[in-house]
Design an enzyme around this catalytic site. Sequence first.
Site, PDB file in Angstrom:
ATOM      1  N   TYR A  18       5.994  -2.101   2.459  1.00  0.00           N
ATOM      2  CA  TYR A  18       5.300  -1.257   1.478  1.00  0.00           C
ATOM      3  C   TYR A  18       5.099   0.162   2.018  1.00  0.00           C
ATOM      4  O   TYR A  18       5.286   1.144   1.305  1.00  0.00           O
ATOM      5  CB  TYR A  18       3.955  -1.889   1.095  1.00  0.00           C
ATOM      6  N   HIS A  22       6.795   3.760   0.666  1.00  0.00           N
ATOM      7  CA  HIS A  22       5.950   4.880   0.230  1.00  0.00           C
ATOM      8  C   HIS A  22       6.052   6.114   1.124  1.00  0.00           C
ATOM      9  O   HIS A  22       5.498   7.163   0.795  1.00  0.00           O
ATOM     10  CB  HIS A  22       4.513   4.406   0.040  1.00  0.00           C
ATOM     11  N   TYR A  41      -2.472  11.980  -6.736  1.00  0.00           N
ATOM     12  CA  TYR A  41      -2.370  10.512  -6.669  1.00  0.00           C
ATOM     13  C   TYR A  41      -2.311  10.077  -5.202  1.00  0.00           C
ATOM     14  O   TYR A  41      -1.374  10.433  -4.485  1.00  0.00           O
ATOM     15  CB  TYR A  41      -1.093  10.116  -7.415  1.00  0.00           C
ATOM     16  N   TRP A  82      12.036   0.636  -9.085  1.00  0.00           N
ATOM     17  CA  TRP A  82      11.062   0.889  -8.017  1.00  0.00           C
ATOM     18  C   TRP A  82       9.987  -0.203  -8.001  1.00  0.00           C
ATOM     19  O   TRP A  82       9.653  -0.756  -6.954  1.00  0.00           O
ATOM     20  CB  TRP A  82      10.439   2.278  -8.232  1.00  0.00           C
ATOM     21  N   TRP A  83       9.458  -0.517  -9.168  1.00  0.00           N
ATOM     22  CA  TRP A  83       8.431  -1.560  -9.261  1.00  0.00           C
ATOM     23  C   TRP A  83       8.979  -2.920  -8.820  1.00  0.00           C
ATOM     24  O   TRP A  83       8.230  -3.743  -8.277  1.00  0.00           O
ATOM     25  CB  TRP A  83       7.884  -1.650 -10.690  1.00  0.00           C
TER      26      TRP A  83
END
Lengths: 112, 112
Positions: A18, A22, A41, A82-83
């Site tokens: 993860y 990112h 964000y 991406w998800w």
Amino acid sequence: MKRYGSVIGLSEDKIEEYKSLHQAVWPDVLKRIEQCNIRNYSIYLHKLDQAGYFLFSYFEYTGENFAEDMAQMAEDPVTQKWWALCEPCQVPLKNKAEGDWWANMTEVFHHP
Amino acid sequence: MKRYGSVIGLSEDKIEEYKSLHQAVWPDVLKRIEQCNIRNYSIYLHKLDQAGYFLFSYFEYTGENFAEDMAQMAEDPVTQKWWALCEPCQVPLKNKAEGDWWANMTEVFHHP
């Protein structure tokens, strides 16, 4: 402008994956975030003692129709790809709203 | 400017008390927050399934010396009285840094 705070679990064996994802978010995913009026964000990670690892997100929504913008994001093929990489890392909370992935938190304070 | 995300537990029997306190934070506490160069400060609440209730804070620090500003805040008598009301509601995490009250989280993403 409206602020959103959200939370979701993170599988302990997917932490590095993860984080790596990112550190180099795809440019088209970032562009879509901007087009959907999301600003400032941030995502944070912490281990909550015995409860395991959780991700906390904060962002500011500058558009006029959040539901419509989120629907547009969900329809974007690059965002969907991406998800498909991120979601297997995450563990949604049982008490999230139906249809949501991250759980929306309650704001108890803001200043100034 | 530097962003900080933090987390702490909240006792289930103190939820209403904590919410009430934060619906009417004392003006001198807010003034001290500003003097200590903290901006855009939000606190969110959520129940993490079986793990209980947690508070998540996000703020932006616009000063030059965070440790010095936090020391100044801790020396303020009004802030001390305020913390004496808030701290019994909160349950610090075991894995926070020594000397901290809230646990500082790791930023894994920010845009734009």
